[in-house]
Design a protein around this motif. Structure first.
Motif, PDB file in Angstrom:
ATOM      1  N   THR A  57     100.499  15.764  46.747  1.00  0.00           N
ATOM      2  CA  THR A  57      99.233  16.156  46.873  1.00  0.00           C
ATOM      3  C   THR A  57      98.835  16.689  48.252  1.00  0.00           C
ATOM      4  OG1 THR A  57      96.891  15.016  46.469  1.00  0.00           O
ATOM      5  CG2 THR A  57      98.586  13.525  47.542  1.00  0.00           C
ATOM      6  N   CYS A  64      93.904  18.508  43.598  1.00  0.00           N
ATOM      7  CA  CYS A  64      94.460  17.162  43.862  1.00  0.00           C
ATOM      8  C   CYS A  64      93.654  16.162  43.667  1.00  0.00           C
ATOM      9  CB  CYS A  64      95.119  17.450  45.185  1.00  0.00           C
ATOM     10  SG  CYS A  64      96.667  18.552  45.298  1.00  0.00           S
ATOM     11  N   THR A 125     101.612  21.603  43.368  1.00  0.00           N
ATOM     12  CA  THR A 125     100.688  20.317  43.516  1.00  0.00           C
ATOM     13  C   THR A 125      99.544  20.249  42.710  1.00  0.00           C
ATOM     14  OG1 THR A 125      99.457  21.117  45.460  1.00  0.00           O
ATOM     15  CG2 THR A 125     101.343  19.940  45.953  1.00  0.00           C
ATOM     16  N   PRO A 126      98.899  19.136  42.106  1.00  0.00           N
ATOM     17  CA  PRO A 126      99.458  17.919  42.427  1.00  0.00           C
ATOM     18  C   PRO A 126     100.736  17.787  41.238  1.00  0.00           C
ATOM     19  CG  PRO A 126      97.546  17.643  40.955  1.00  0.00           C
ATOM     20  CD  PRO A 126      97.795  19.184  41.266  1.00  0.00           C
TER      21      PRO A 126
END
Length: 266
Positions: A57, A64, A125-126
């Motif tokens: 993250t 995120c 990400t995430p």
């Protein structure tokens, strides 16, 4: 002409970076048409299985915070079950206006290692990874519940015991396991249980972000004996109330996590 080429090359490289950051694919199994877990709700098995849930993250990524909330929800709902949560803050978002205070190149390197282990096309990400063997996008709560439930159903004969004794500047870890295999290492994550950040720049500007299970250090040791002692540098402000240690044995060729345990702090 030369300048035009350089500009186009810079745009292409920039595009590759943003591709890594903004694409949120389903797991490789789903991309290849393989069956997904049928479970969508969390099911706690009576087996001795475990689930190591690793989240990659960043405070600089607007996608995120929902994943951070999912891992916090899982933490609230599971308590002291055999579910071990680790949140790694990567550093490749730091260049876009906000430097995540918890980010580290080391954690980016670990995510890159998973890219190799799991034969992934991109890094993003995430991202959730369960027991080092399966991955999926951080927005996917049903996949999180299903994959954790699946992991808990798998019985294991492996065992691991960890104790940690704080010293002035270090932590002395005593480990004992019945597992000794080729290409395995003992990893010990030093985890800050929670923190809050007020973001003043970047994609999450003016948001207050709440984090749990933040990995502050990750140390690895080649496993050559079933029992032994290792020493870790104690992070700043370490105390048994706000920190915990999670250890796990991982195959360094495949990425599979074989057993895990929280350390007893003496």
């Amino acid at each position: 002409m030369k300048n035009t080429f350089l500009i186009l090359a810079a745009i292409a490289l920039s595009g590759l970076f943003f591709l890594n950051c903004f694409m949120f694919p389903d797991s490789q199994e789903e991309l290849m048409g393989k069956s997904k877990s049928e479970k969508t709700n969390l099911e706690i098995s009576n087996n001795n299985g475990f689930a190591v849930v690793e989240l990659f993250t960043s405070e600089g990524c607007s996608s995120c915070p929902p994943a951070d909330e999912l891992i916090a929800k899982l933490h609230r709902e599971t308590g002291n079950k055999n579910i071990y949560l680790l949140a790694y803050h990567v550093d490749y978002w730091d260049r876009l206006g906000w430097v995540d205070q918890f980010s580290s190149k080391e954690f980016t390197n670990r995510q890159q290692k998973y890219q190799d282990w799991l034969h992934l096309f991109i890094m993003y990400t995430p991202q959730f990874i369960i027991n080092g063997t399966t991955e999926f996008a951080g927005y996917n709560e049903s996949a999180l519940n299903g994959k954790v439930s699946d992991a808990l159903e798998i019985k294991t004969a492996a065992d691991l015991a960890l104790t940690a004794k704080p010293d002035k500047d270090s932590l002395e870890i005593h480990f004992k396991t019945n597992l000794l295999e080729k290409n395995t290492s003992l990893f010990v994550a030093t985890i800050q249980k929670q923190a809050t950040s007020k973001v003043i720049r970047g994609e999450n500007k003016d948001n207050t972000l709440h984090h749990i299970q933040i990995v502050r250090q990750l140390n690895s040791f080649e496993l050559t004996n079933k029992e032994g002692k290792i020493a870790l540098l104690k992070p700043k402000n370490f105390n048994p109330k706000d920190f915990e240690l999670i250890g796990f044995i991982q195959n360094t060729v495949t990425g599979k996590i074989l057993i895990t345990k929280k350390a007893d702090l003496l």
